[in-house]
Motif scaffolding. Structure first.
Motif, PDB file in Angstrom:
ATOM      1  N   ARG A  66       0.833  -1.203   0.000  1.00 35.85           N
ATOM      2  CA  ARG A  66       0.000   0.000   0.000  1.00 35.85           C
ATOM      3  C   ARG A  66       0.870   1.256   0.000  1.00 35.85           C
ATOM      4  N   GLU A  67       1.938   1.218   0.784  1.00 34.65           N
ATOM      5  CA  GLU A  67       2.845   2.367   0.827  1.00 34.65           C
ATOM      6  C   GLU A  67       3.525   2.575  -0.527  1.00 34.65           C
ATOM      7  N   LEU A  68       3.909   1.487  -1.180  1.00 37.95           N
ATOM      8  CA  LEU A  68       4.537   1.589  -2.497  1.00 37.95           C
ATOM      9  C   LEU A  68       3.585   2.231  -3.496  1.00 37.95           C
ATOM     10  N   VAL A  69       2.323   1.846  -3.450  1.00 37.40           N
ATOM     11  CA  VAL A  69       1.328   2.422  -4.362  1.00 37.40           C
ATOM     12  C   VAL A  69       1.149   3.914  -4.083  1.00 37.40           C
ATOM     13  N   GLU A  70       1.102   4.289  -2.803  1.00 32.55           N
ATOM     14  CA  GLU A  70       0.971   5.705  -2.452  1.00 32.55           C
ATOM     15  C   GLU A  70       2.150   6.506  -3.002  1.00 32.55           C
ATOM     16  N   VAL A  71       3.360   5.953  -2.848  1.00 33.11           N
ATOM     17  CA  VAL A  71       4.555   6.637  -3.358  1.00 33.11           C
ATOM     18  C   VAL A  71       4.481   6.784  -4.870  1.00 33.11           C
ATOM     19  N   SER A  72       4.053   5.726  -5.553  1.00 32.70           N
ATOM     20  CA  SER A  72       3.956   5.753  -7.005  1.00 32.70           C
ATOM     21  C   SER A  72       2.939   6.790  -7.475  1.00 32.70           C
ATOM     22  N   ILE A  73       1.782   6.840  -6.822  1.00 32.04           N
ATOM     23  CA  ILE A  73       0.746   7.807  -7.197  1.00 32.04           C
ATOM     24  C   ILE A  73       1.229   9.227  -6.947  1.00 32.04           C
ATOM     25  N   SER A  74       1.825   9.446  -5.778  1.00 37.59           N
ATOM     26  CA  SER A  74       2.308  10.782  -5.441  1.00 37.59           C
ATOM     27  C   SER A  74       3.347  11.263  -6.449  1.00 37.59           C
ATOM     28  N   SER A  75       4.266  10.372  -6.816  1.00 32.68           N
ATOM     29  CA  SER A  75       5.319  10.739  -7.765  1.00 32.68           C
ATOM     30  C   SER A  75       4.745  11.057  -9.147  1.00 32.68           C
ATOM     31  N   LEU A  76       3.874  10.167  -9.643  1.00 31.52           N
ATOM     32  CA  LEU A  76       3.310  10.370 -10.979  1.00 31.52           C
ATOM     33  C   LEU A  76       2.388  11.579 -11.017  1.00 31.52           C
TER      34      LEU A  76
END
Length: 478
Positions: free
Chosen positions: A115-125
């Motif tokens: 879940r944290e990885l997905v949050e990081v990916s969304i925030s970055s993109l």
């Protein structure tokens, strides 16, 4: 003021990827030694690109080869993983294995990693997409700002003349309406010219702001007693109420420009498309660094403070080997996420991990302890070396720091000596010793403005030599 150019060969999207040799060369700019570990991550990253070029029916049967890094603290395990993720623009999270508990215990569950990885990916993109439309959003914000200024000035003008500011346009005489429209057009041109030259930045205006709410609702009812139609109507009413809430703030034109640009950028970016692309990026390019995995091993079956260490290993197993994790943005597959685990393994060995987890980390690399020569190179080779950091910080006060070779050799020698006597914390010992060396200069920097301070071997010994000589004292201070 001393400066250092920090260029990067990080590839742009859509260009050819870096070769393993180029990845290692890029890592060499920041990390000293540890060639085996650098080669392992470089090959893993290149294999990921090779996998992405294959047909879909072939890709399904090829999984990434996860890496286990073995070595003491402070030798570059985390830095290698973080730097390579930055280099290839991959979503990256670092987690401590000891922060997780087995299902059934109070604490974080291992699925929160994904879940944290997905949050990081969304925030970055999302940040990338916002930046891509920044110029268009700025132009739209300028037009909105002009409209607001013209409207507010027109209201003030009408109020001064005693006319009704709230009058309906159809109540105006045609000639009056034309005069008002010509006046507003002139005012628009004048204000647009002033704003383009930042001539009104400190003027105060009233700005209507919409309250923003993040609402994530997952209706789940199986055999459930929940009327979904009624539920959806309730949510719709709630959203309508929340969206209707507005507030007015008095802000400067400078602040209004920033707020309106943000609002316009948000309107231009399709968040649903961002989420979809970010999940795909996390699934196919994500890197998870699991530190201190050796702390999950309990020796001789004794129960310590972490009674669920082996349970955490078993919970990690399906995540590492590939499963589906539910997030608030939808399901995420972990089959092709690259996992890099690391640990010192002082009191245990990789073979003490549960056999199933061992098999999911087929690439084993051992990172070497740092020698005195390694510590000296860490002070001189990386582009973000401690010496460069201190020079830049003190240059702000007008103080020029000069490090002599014998001074840096002495710092490296003392760091290696303390590491041999106490717990070996690798390159982190350099930061401890350098801070003691620079402490007096940092404190007196305002008085030393315009001067050049030379850090040589004598100065280093003067500042920390007596502390290092006292073995008991050095354990507490250094």
């Amino acid at each position: 003021m001393s400066t250092r150019m920090m260029t990067s060969v990080r590839p742009e999207r859509g260009t050819l990827p870096l070769t393993p040799a180029e990845i290692v060369a890029e890592l060499d700019r920041y990390i000293v030694g540890q060639e085996e570990a650098k080669r392992a991550v470089a090959i893993a990253i290149r294999n990921r690109w090779r996998w992405q070029q294959l047909p879909a029916e072939v890709r399904r049967d090829i999984v990434p080869k996860n890496i286990l890094m073995i070595g003491p603290t402070g030798v570059g395990k985390t830095e290698i993983a973080r730097r390579v993720a930055q280099l290839v623009d991959a979503p990256f999270v670092k987690v401590e294995a000891t922060k997780f508990t087995e299902v059934g215990y109070v604490g974080r569950d291992v699925e929160s990693i994904v879940r944290e990885l997905v949050e990081v990916s969304i925030s970055s993109l999302h940040g990338e997409r916002l930046e891509a439309v920044r110029e268009e959003a700025s132009r739209a914000a300028l037009q909105r700002l002009v409209d607001i200024l013209v409207e507010q000035r027109e209201r003030r003008r009408a109020k001064r003349q005693g006319s009704e500011a709230e009058a309906e346009p159809e109540e105006e005489a045609p000639e009056e309406r034309r005069k008002r429209e010509r006046r507003m057009a002139r005012e628009r041109r004048r204000l647009l010219d002033l704003l383009s030259r930042d001539g009104l930045e400190d003027e105060t205006i009233e700005l209507d702001l919409e309250s923003e709410f993040d609402l994530f609702v997952t209706p789940y009812a199986e055999n459930g007693g929940v009327d979904l139609d009624e539920f959806q109507e309730t949510v719709a009413d709630l959203l309508e109420t929340l969206q209707a809430r507005r507030r007015t703030r008095r802000v400067s034109v400078r602040e209004a420009r920033r707020i309106l640009t943000q609002q316009e950028a948000q309107r231009l970016v399709d968040f649903d498309a961002v989420v979809e692309a970010a999940i795909k990026r996390a699934e196919e390019s994500g890197i998870v660094f699991i530190d201190e995995i050796d702390k999950l091993i309990t020796k001789d079956g004794e129960y310590g403070p972490d009674v669920s260490g082996e349970g955490v290993q078993r919970d990690l197993l399906p995540i590492v080997e590939g499963s589906v994790v539910m997030t608030r943005y939808g399901p995420v597959r972990t089959d092709h996420i690259l996992f890099i685990a690391a640990g010192a393994f002082h009191n245990a060995s990789p073979s003490d991990l549960i056999p199933e987890l061992q098999g999911r980390f087929p690439i084993r690399v051992e990172l070497q302890r740092l020698t005195e020569d390694d510590l000296y190179r860490i002070l001189t080779v990386p582009e973000n070396a401690l010496t460069w950091q201190y020079r830049e910080l003190l240059s702000v006060e007008g103080v020029e720091l000069v490090f002599t070779e014998d001074g840096l050799r002495e710092v490296a020698r003392l760091a290696a000596l303390v590491n041999s006597r106490a717990e070996d914390i690798g390159a982190r010992r350099l930061a401890t010793i350098m801070e003691k060396v620079i402490e007096e200069i940092s404190f007196r920097a305002p008085e030393l403005a315009g001067q050049t301070v030379c850090i040589d071997a004598d100065y280093v010994r003067q500042r920390v030599g007596t502390i290092v000589a006292d073995e008991d004292l050095s354990k507490f201070i250094l």
